[in-house]
Scaffold this active site. Structure first.
Site, PDB file in Angstrom:
ATOM      1  N   ASP A  57      53.005  20.919  14.147  1.00 27.04           N
ATOM      2  CA  ASP A  57      52.855  21.766  12.961  1.00 27.04           C
ATOM      3  C   ASP A  57      52.690  23.245  13.302  1.00 27.04           C
ATOM      4  O   ASP A  57      52.497  24.072  12.410  1.00 27.04           O
ATOM      5  CB  ASP A  57      51.648  21.305  12.128  1.00 27.04           C
ATOM      6  CG  ASP A  57      51.992  20.155  11.185  1.00 27.04           C
ATOM      7  OD1 ASP A  57      53.197  19.952  10.902  1.00 27.04           O
ATOM      8  OD2 ASP A  57      51.062  19.474  10.724  1.00 27.04           O
ATOM      9  N   HIS A 156      48.365  24.092  -0.251  1.00 24.97           N
ATOM     10  CA  HIS A 156      48.038  25.449   0.203  1.00 24.97           C
ATOM     11  C   HIS A 156      48.447  26.422  -0.905  1.00 24.97           C
ATOM     12  O   HIS A 156      49.453  26.193  -1.586  1.00 24.97           O
ATOM     13  CB  HIS A 156      48.853  25.835   1.455  1.00 24.97           C
ATOM     14  CG  HIS A 156      48.331  25.302   2.753  1.00 24.97           C
ATOM     15  ND1 HIS A 156      49.161  24.772   3.722  1.00 24.97           N
ATOM     16  CD2 HIS A 156      47.069  25.263   3.266  1.00 24.97           C
ATOM     17  CE1 HIS A 156      48.432  24.403   4.769  1.00 24.97           C
ATOM     18  NE2 HIS A 156      47.166  24.694   4.524  1.00 24.97           N
ATOM     19  N   CYS A 259      55.508  29.291   4.959  1.00 22.63           N
ATOM     20  CA  CYS A 259      54.685  28.582   5.947  1.00 22.63           C
ATOM     21  C   CYS A 259      55.075  28.951   7.371  1.00 22.63           C
ATOM     22  O   CYS A 259      54.233  28.934   8.269  1.00 22.63           O
ATOM     23  CB  CYS A 259      54.840  27.068   5.799  1.00 22.63           C
ATOM     24  SG  CYS A 259      54.399  26.419   4.204  1.00 22.63           S
TER      25      CYS A 259
HETATM   26  N1  ARG Z   1      52.209  19.877   8.033  1.00 19.81           N
HETATM   27  C1  ARG Z   1      51.513  21.101   7.796  1.00 19.81           C
HETATM   28  C2  ARG Z   1      50.156  20.792   7.194  1.00 19.81           C
HETATM   29  O1  ARG Z   1      50.064  19.914   6.386  1.00 19.81           O
HETATM   30  C3  ARG Z   1      52.300  21.986   6.893  1.00 19.81           C
HETATM   31  C4  ARG Z   1      51.689  23.346   6.718  1.00 19.81           C
HETATM   32  C5  ARG Z   1      52.415  24.208   5.739  1.00 19.81           C
HETATM   33  N2  ARG Z   1      51.942  25.526   5.780  1.00 19.81           N
HETATM   34  C6  ARG Z   1      51.706  26.317   4.726  1.00 19.81           C
HETATM   35  N3  ARG Z   1      51.384  27.545   4.931  1.00 19.81           N
HETATM   36  N4  ARG Z   1      51.738  25.848   3.497  1.00 19.81           N
HETATM   37  O2  ARG Z   1      49.172  21.417   7.517  1.00 19.81           O
END
Ligand code: ARG
Length: 268
Positions: A57, A156, A259
């Protein structure tokens, strides 16, 4: 940014992640490269952090911290799988001349904190805590407005709200506008957003569901998912220039354009 060299989906920490579905790391890298190239073409400088094996990630660099004026508030991740990313990003910030404020509270950086003019919008509900919002205001001495996320797909803040005019300073502050997905927020937060941003673009549930809001704007050019057709039309109608970039492979991890991008606001 961080090249998704080790990208895969091997655990589930958001509803988009399904380890049983195959991922194509080479395709993720190619799609990521189109975003990187687009930033350069628009005249941005892009710095890279080395991807670390076992941290798939890490490509979502927005979560690595939150920076204003040369100061980086470090991230403290909610889930064990991502915890080691926090120190890795803090090391990078120090090595690149940023002052680091070590985090006490769980927070996922610019994934949940967005600077709009001179106000910081801060999300909670799934990842960053209310305590981190207080820490944030102590560190930066700026107004922090807490917003509560209620739909697990939009865990988020940057999945549900986009800053369209990321301009600091005179002129920029007053006109800074946003786009958001009303249904991703609780009623109190919806009221706050409606009062503060009467001219905001309200995005449809359909465009939100394809991560349309997980976008990057320089105040004119707005990089968005090609699937967010309605949002694209709304942006054009307001005089913005939408640029379409498909990060479908990275959406398998629950992330998109924003992201994959952390803004490095250095000393003025
Ligand atoms: N797989 C990551 C998580 O769940 C994705 C993060 C996405 N990042 C963001 N800034 N929305 O943490």
């Amino acid at each position: 940014m961080c090249r998704p060299q080790h990208f895969t989906v091997s655990y589930t920490i958001n509803p988009w992640m399904e380890p049983a579905n195959p991922t194509d790391t080479a395709l993720a890298v190619r799609q990521w490269q189109t975003l990187y190239d687009a930033y350069l073409a628009l005249g941005h400088e892009v710095e890279l952090i080395d991807p670390i094996p076992g941290l798939p990630d890490m490509v979502y660099t927005a979560n690595g911290g939150f920076l204003i004026d040369g100061v980086a508030y470090g991230a403290k991740f909610r889930f064990a799988e991502r915890v080691p990313e926090g120190p890795a990003f803090m090391d990078w910030f120090r090595a690149h001349g940023f002052e680091v404020a070590e985090p006490e509270s769980v927070n996922e950086g610019e994934g949940d904190f967005l600077l709009v003019g001179d106000v910081i919008l801060a999300g909670s509900g799934f990842r960053s805590t209310d305590d981190s919002h207080r820490e944030l205001s102590q560190i930066f001495g700026q107004e922090v407005v807490s917003l509560t996320l209620v739909d697990p797909r939009f865990y988020h803040l940057d999945t549900a709200l986009a800053v369209l005019d990321p301009v600091e300073g005179p002129g920029g502050v007053e006109h800074a506008n946003i786009a958001y997905l009303p249904n991703a927020f609780d009623e109190r937060s919806q009221r706050i957003l409606a009062e503060r941003y009467p001219d905001a673009i309200r995005v449809s549930d359909a465009d939100g569901a394809v991560f349309g809001l997980n976008s990057a704007s320089d105040g004119l050019n707005v990089i968005i998912s090609p699937r967010a057709k309605g949002f694209e039309a709304q942006l054009r109608a307001r005089g913005y220039n939408p640029i379409l970039i498909d990060l479908s492979e990275l959406l398998l991890g629950g992330g998109g354009i924003k992201c994959c991008t952390l803004e490095l606001r250095g000393r003025a």
